[in-house]
Enzyme design. Structure first.
Site, mmCIF file in Angstrom:
data_model
loop_
_atom_site.group_PDB
_atom_site.id
_atom_site.type_symbol
_atom_site.label_atom_id
_atom_site.label_comp_id
_atom_site.label_asym_id
_atom_site.label_seq_id
_atom_site.Cartn_x
_atom_site.Cartn_y
_atom_site.Cartn_z
ATOM 1 N N LYS A 15 36.531 -80.273 -87.768
ATOM 2 C CA LYS A 15 37.830 -80.034 -87.071
ATOM 3 C C LYS A 15 38.727 -81.152 -87.104
ATOM 4 C CE LYS A 15 37.247 -82.711 -83.203
ATOM 5 N NZ LYS A 15 38.223 -83.841 -82.528
ATOM 6 N N ASP A 126 34.245 -81.045 -77.957
ATOM 7 C CA ASP A 126 34.866 -80.399 -79.067
ATOM 8 C C ASP A 126 33.938 -79.132 -79.347
ATOM 9 O OD1 ASP A 126 36.886 -82.135 -79.356
ATOM 10 O OD2 ASP A 126 35.537 -83.660 -80.449
#
Length: 249
Positions: A15, A126
């Protein structure tokens, strides 16, 4: 003789945090954020077979990734009550803030059919985004993920050979009085205070590309828009959430 069970191969994409504002601090000391995150085509691979255990193959430079019970793959398996013998190929540089460990954990959760954001958030801030993937607005302490329309984009990354400790960066942000980052990342000034070596890598990327580098989250990765190939650069593109589904082989 029974036929051998075919291994399951999971895709665990990195990401990238394109922008991050710190919007407050909870009573427990955790920071509230408002961030935009995207999934990249840079990915780890997990091969699952019957059994139990973890083997890590380092296929990218970065900090060492131990194959211990603290590894997020092992923690994710324990969280969903599953076992597997996992061969993990690390292509996402560890310690760069690209969510490699979170991506690995999210791949396990998707494989196990567990999408509960509470389970994901308990593994790491996350992980909820990495479970959903694609492009999203992420708020709260990372557990609120609002999917956004996919946008094709290319970025060039530079990952220094050191990481930034996220708790230390947030602590510095508090000590500095909560500065606002000019580039759209409020943690950038604090990260530079915690790890001054970041400035050299930022400046080198800026000089090579003519763009203004932005720090990814709490660091240590810097990125700029567009493709700027070079030996020390990683050129990536965004991918949609549908491209991160587990697949068997």
């Amino acid at each position: 003789m029974a036929a051998a069970t075919a291994p399951t191969v999971l895709h665990a994409p990195a990401k990238l945090t394109l922008g991050l504002r710190v919007t407050g601090v909870r009573a427990d000391g955790l920071h509230l954020v408002d961030a935009e995150m995207v999934t990249l085509d840079l990915a780890d691979t997990l091969t699952l077979r019957p059994g139990d255990g973890l083997e890590v193959e380092e296929a990218a430079s970065g900090l060492p990734v131990p194959a211990t019970d603290d590894n997020l793959v092992r923690r994710a398996l324990a969280a969903v009550g599953r076992t597997a013998r996992v061969h993990l190929v690390k292509r996402i540089p560890a310690g760069g803030g690209l969510g490699g460990g979170s991506a690995d954990a999210a791949a396990i959760l998707r494989w196990a059919g567990v999408t509960d954001p509470g389970v994901a958030a308990a593994l790491g801030a996350d992980v909820p985004f990495c479970v959903v993937g694609g492009r999203a607005r992420v708020t709260g302490v990372g557990e609120v993920v609002e999917p956004l329309a996919h946008r094709d984009a290319t970025y060039t990354l530079v990952v220094p050979p050191f990481g930034c400790a996220t708790p230390a960066v947030y602590r510095a942000w508090d000590e500095m009085g909560g500065p606002e980052g000019a580039s759209g990342n409020d943690l950038e000034p604090a990260a530079l205070r915690v790890e001054p070596r970041l400035a050299r890598w930022r400046d080198a990327l800026g000089e090579a590309t003519g763009e203004v580098p932005v720090l990814a989250g709490s660091g240590s990765t810097w990125f700029v828009p567009g493709a700027h190939p070079a030996p020390t650069h990683i050129v990536v593109r965004t991918v949609s959430s549908s491209e991160q589904a587990p697949r068997s082989s």
